[in-house]
Design a protein around this motif. Structure first.
Motif, PDB file in Angstrom:
ATOM      1  N   GLN A  36       0.895  -1.509   0.223  1.00  0.00           N
ATOM      2  CA  GLN A  36      -0.216  -0.317  -0.280  1.00  0.00           C
ATOM      3  C   GLN A  36       0.930   1.056  -0.378  1.00  0.00           C
ATOM      4  O   GLN A  36       2.129   1.416   0.707  1.00  0.00           O
ATOM      5  N   LEU A  37      -0.095   2.528  -0.510  1.00  0.00           N
ATOM      6  CA  LEU A  37       0.521   3.330  -0.125  1.00  0.00           C
ATOM      7  C   LEU A  37       0.119   4.212   0.731  1.00  0.00           C
ATOM      8  O   LEU A  37      -1.167   4.531   0.567  1.00  0.00           O
ATOM      9  N   GLU A  38      -0.079   5.550   1.567  1.00  0.00           N
ATOM     10  CA  GLU A  38      -0.205   6.099   2.441  1.00  0.00           C
ATOM     11  C   GLU A  38       0.034   7.735   2.026  1.00  0.00           C
ATOM     12  O   GLU A  38       0.941   7.999   1.681  1.00  0.00           O
ATOM     13  N   VAL A  39      -1.074   8.160   2.931  1.00  0.00           N
ATOM     14  CA  VAL A  39      -0.187  10.159   2.582  1.00  0.00           C
ATOM     15  C   VAL A  39      -1.541  10.883   3.325  1.00  0.00           C
ATOM     16  O   VAL A  39      -2.256   9.985   3.777  1.00  0.00           O
TER      17      VAL A  39
ATOM     18  N   PHE B 129      -7.040   6.460  -3.914  1.00  0.00           N
ATOM     19  CA  PHE B 129      -6.390   6.818  -2.395  1.00  0.00           C
ATOM     20  C   PHE B 129      -8.046   7.195  -1.630  1.00  0.00           C
ATOM     21  O   PHE B 129      -9.038   7.598  -2.238  1.00  0.00           O
ATOM     22  N   ARG B 130      -7.926   6.460  -0.855  1.00  0.00           N
ATOM     23  CA  ARG B 130      -9.138   6.747   0.211  1.00  0.00           C
ATOM     24  C   ARG B 130      -8.978   6.792   1.396  1.00  0.00           C
ATOM     25  O   ARG B 130      -7.796   6.695   2.198  1.00  0.00           O
ATOM     26  N   VAL B 131      -9.859   7.628   2.169  1.00  0.00           N
ATOM     27  CA  VAL B 131      -9.838   8.259   3.449  1.00  0.00           C
ATOM     28  C   VAL B 131      -9.725   6.738   4.946  1.00  0.00           C
ATOM     29  O   VAL B 131     -10.694   5.967   4.439  1.00  0.00           O
ATOM     30  N   THR B 132      -8.818   6.790   5.531  1.00  0.00           N
ATOM     31  CA  THR B 132      -8.443   5.439   6.407  1.00  0.00           C
ATOM     32  C   THR B 132      -8.768   6.667   7.853  1.00  0.00           C
ATOM     33  O   THR B 132      -8.399   4.909   8.745  1.00  0.00           O
TER      34      THR B 132
ATOM     35  N   ARG C  39      -5.695  11.291   6.471  1.00  0.00           N
ATOM     36  CA  ARG C  39      -5.144   9.792   6.053  1.00  0.00           C
ATOM     37  C   ARG C  39      -5.523   8.597   5.201  1.00  0.00           C
ATOM     38  O   ARG C  39      -6.292   8.612   5.219  1.00  0.00           O
ATOM     39  N   LEU C  40      -4.916   9.016   3.584  1.00  0.00           N
ATOM     40  CA  LEU C  40      -5.339   8.026   2.646  1.00  0.00           C
ATOM     41  C   LEU C  40      -4.918   7.143   2.363  1.00  0.00           C
ATOM     42  O   LEU C  40      -3.676   7.420   2.772  1.00  0.00           O
ATOM     43  N   THR C  41      -4.886   5.620   1.703  1.00  0.00           N
ATOM     44  CA  THR C  41      -4.472   4.869   1.615  1.00  0.00           C
ATOM     45  C   THR C  41      -4.535   4.374   0.164  1.00  0.00           C
ATOM     46  O   THR C  41      -5.937   3.978  -0.305  1.00  0.00           O
ATOM     47  N   LEU C  42      -4.138   3.944  -0.217  1.00  0.00           N
ATOM     48  CA  LEU C  42      -4.156   3.161  -1.870  1.00  0.00           C
ATOM     49  C   LEU C  42      -3.781   1.913  -1.389  1.00  0.00           C
ATOM     50  O   LEU C  42      -1.961   1.624  -1.615  1.00  0.00           O
TER      51      LEU C  42
END
Length: 155
Positions: free
Chosen positions: A81-84, A101-104, A131-134
């Motif tokens: 995964q890739l986070e931002v 990306f989705r909000v986590t 925090r978003l994660t793909l």
């Protein structure tokens, strides 16, 4: 550094994470127009720490092209995964969501706790970080395959 400060106004924070990160650039006619910094987290996870495009080259697709390249690079490298982390509103949030990306999570008051000066976006002060994660391999995260649900209630 000047380019990265467009995305993160704290030079001290940038200097703290740069030595442990990978940097990627987008160029046009041998001129750097965008930069991206990614840091490894736990097994297979990486965090997009910063991405910026020079103002004279914004709205021309350079940021999207750079982010797509980075996403594919880490997919090919076997990342899970890739986070931002980004503000809770504004064009950056939409930018990441357009790329899957989705909000986590929500980190409440992140910007007021982490930066000495208030940060404003379109005249509104930033408080919370989203925090978003793909997640690679997560079909629900793919922007190419939208999932719509409809419900109907009878009167």
């Amino acid at each position: 550094m000047e380019l990265l400060l467009l995305a993160d106004p704290s030079e001290a924070k940038l200097r703290a994470y740069l030595p442990h990160s990978k940097c990627f650039v987008a160029s046009r006619d041998d001129v750097v127009v965008g930069a991206c910094v990614v840091q490894a987290l736990a097994a297979g996870a990486h965090e997009l720490m910063s991405i910026a495009v020079h103002p004279s080259h914004q709205q021309a697709g350079h940021g999207s092209a750079l982010l797509k390249w980075v996403i594919e690079h880490f997919r090919q490298a076997g990342a899970s995964q890739l986070e931002v982390g980004t503000g809770s509103f504004g064009y950056q949030l939409a930018f990441y969501q357009r790329h899957g990306f989705r909000v986590t999570a929500i980190n409440r008051d992140f910007f007021t706790r982490s930066y000495p000066e208030p940060i404003f976006e379109n005249g509104i002060q930033l408080f919370d970080m989203l925090r978003l994660t793909l997640a690679y391999g997560d079909d629900a995260a793919s922007p190419a395959k939208p999932h719509l649900e409809w419900s109907r209630t009878e009167p």
